[in-house]
Design a protein around this motif. Sequence first.
Motif, PDB file in Angstrom:
ATOM      1  N   HIS A 182      -6.250   6.716  -7.832  1.00 56.83           N
ATOM      2  CA  HIS A 182      -6.416   6.281  -6.446  1.00 56.83           C
ATOM      3  C   HIS A 182      -6.555   4.780  -6.305  1.00 56.83           C
ATOM      4  N   LYS A 183      -6.984   4.112  -7.379  1.00 59.49           N
ATOM      5  CA  LYS A 183      -7.145   2.655  -7.292  1.00 59.49           C
ATOM      6  C   LYS A 183      -5.801   1.943  -7.343  1.00 59.49           C
ATOM      7  N   SER A 184      -4.867   2.510  -8.104  1.00 60.90           N
ATOM      8  CA  SER A 184      -3.615   1.775  -8.315  1.00 60.90           C
ATOM      9  C   SER A 184      -2.521   2.142  -7.321  1.00 60.90           C
ATOM     10  N   VAL A 185      -2.769   3.122  -6.460  1.00 61.26           N
ATOM     11  CA  VAL A 185      -1.703   3.571  -5.568  1.00 61.26           C
ATOM     12  C   VAL A 185      -1.111   2.407  -4.776  1.00 61.26           C
ATOM     13  N   GLY A 186      -1.953   1.717  -4.014  1.00 69.01           N
ATOM     14  CA  GLY A 186      -1.458   0.654  -3.145  1.00 69.01           C
ATOM     15  C   GLY A 186      -0.636  -0.385  -3.888  1.00 69.01           C
ATOM     16  N   GLY A 187      -1.274  -1.094  -4.797  1.00 76.25           N
ATOM     17  CA  GLY A 187      -0.619  -2.198  -5.488  1.00 76.25           C
ATOM     18  C   GLY A 187       0.615  -1.776  -6.263  1.00 76.25           C
ATOM     19  N   HIS A 188       0.487  -0.683  -7.001  1.00 75.07           N
ATOM     20  CA  HIS A 188       1.577  -0.301  -7.888  1.00 75.07           C
ATOM     21  C   HIS A 188       2.760   0.277  -7.124  1.00 75.07           C
ATOM     22  N   LEU A 199       9.312   2.433   5.992  1.00 75.29           N
ATOM     23  CA  LEU A 199       8.608   3.393   5.141  1.00 75.29           C
ATOM     24  C   LEU A 199       8.114   4.565   5.976  1.00 75.29           C
ATOM     25  N   VAL A 200       8.293   5.771   5.473  1.00 73.12           N
ATOM     26  CA  VAL A 200       7.821   6.972   6.162  1.00 73.12           C
ATOM     27  C   VAL A 200       6.861   7.708   5.221  1.00 73.12           C
ATOM     28  N   THR A 201       5.671   8.013   5.725  1.00 76.05           N
ATOM     29  CA  THR A 201       4.647   8.648   4.885  1.00 76.05           C
ATOM     30  C   THR A 201       3.861   9.662   5.719  1.00 76.05           C
ATOM     31  N   ASP A 202       2.850  10.268   5.067  1.00 81.46           N
ATOM     32  CA  ASP A 202       1.864  10.992   5.868  1.00 81.46           C
ATOM     33  C   ASP A 202       0.715  10.020   6.175  1.00 81.46           C
ATOM     34  N   LYS A 203      -0.429  10.571   6.618  1.00 76.91           N
ATOM     35  CA  LYS A 203      -1.510   9.683   7.074  1.00 76.91           C
ATOM     36  C   LYS A 203      -2.507   9.310   5.966  1.00 76.91           C
ATOM     37  N   ALA A 204      -2.183   9.554   4.716  1.00 81.12           N
ATOM     38  CA  ALA A 204      -3.128   9.252   3.636  1.00 81.12           C
ATOM     39  C   ALA A 204      -3.557   7.783   3.715  1.00 81.12           C
ATOM     40  N   PRO A 205      -4.842   7.513   3.444  1.00 81.68           N
ATOM     41  CA  PRO A 205      -5.388   6.166   3.691  1.00 81.68           C
ATOM     42  C   PRO A 205      -4.707   5.045   2.907  1.00 81.68           C
ATOM     43  N   HIS A 206      -4.183   5.348   1.717  1.00 81.23           N
ATOM     44  CA  HIS A 206      -3.565   4.241   0.960  1.00 81.23           C
ATOM     45  C   HIS A 206      -2.222   3.808   1.538  1.00 81.23           C
TER      46      HIS A 206
END
Length: 305
Positions: A182-188, A199-206
């Motif tokens: 969970h820590k590396s999701v955003g940056g990586h 970008l199309v995603t669901d509402k997950a916070p990252h």
Amino acid sequence: MAKSVLSDIRFHNEEAAFAYVEANLWPNGPVCPHCEATGAKIGKLKGKTTRAGLYKCYACRKPFTVRIGTIFEDSHLPLRLWLQAIHLLCASKKGISTRQLQRMLGCGMKTAWHLGHRIRFAMAPDGSSGPLGGAGMTVEADETYLTNSPKTKRGSGRKHPHTRVVSLVERGGNIRSMTLDHKSVGGHLYKHVHRDSRLVTDKAPHYLHPPVASHESVDHSKFEWARGDVHVNTLEGFFSIFKRGLIGIYQHVDKKHLDRYLAEFDFRQNTRAKLGINDVQREEIAIKGFVGKRLTYQTTGSAEV
Ligand SMILES: [Zn+2]
């Protein structure tokens, strides 16, 4: 009756196996891996005791085969068995287990394991493929969770978080999957998405405030799965195949090898039949990607096949 693909001579005869790999890696004839000489400077060595596929370079005086500089280089296994294993991995939509490779190839369990993992490793794109998407293109991002096999759990009373797999797909293009905590999701994650993409995603916070040109999301918690072309359904189909493969075929996947299984499933998805690619063409694409993969693989610690 149509001819069985398995009856092809490259799967049974070592000279034919070399000729097949050479045709894919040297479309313009043999190239010396030591000095890059070609044409008349290269001679094929023939004789009853000569190894299959052996050439001599008259420019630098060194012998070589097409295995040099590829994942085949340090292997003692006949090339025709490699081709059988590559065929099985390329043609099986949900993968093929070590046990089954072992039975079908008649080799040892350890050999089958290394063979499968080398091929998976070589199916991963090299570092030059760049980010997905771009101006005017849509990239879907989504994630799925894998429950750890009870066999991989160690100790007692400790929490064993589920493994998170995140995939990106450029609509109409390639898919790329990775395991991230969970820590590396955003940056990586965003290293793999071109900044000019939508970008199309669901509402997950990252996925909040992603560094891209535009971002839209569907809210699964409100039972919203699609709003026009805002959805992550492409990846949901892929996750379904991947999970069926993990459950049905691979069963006990160690987390540290998961990225290689993802590379295998990504590879088959990116070369799928719907794109007009058949099993044999998929094998040829795999083999062309085997060049230059050797050194990197050794850093992961195995040269035993
Ligand atoms: Zn040479």
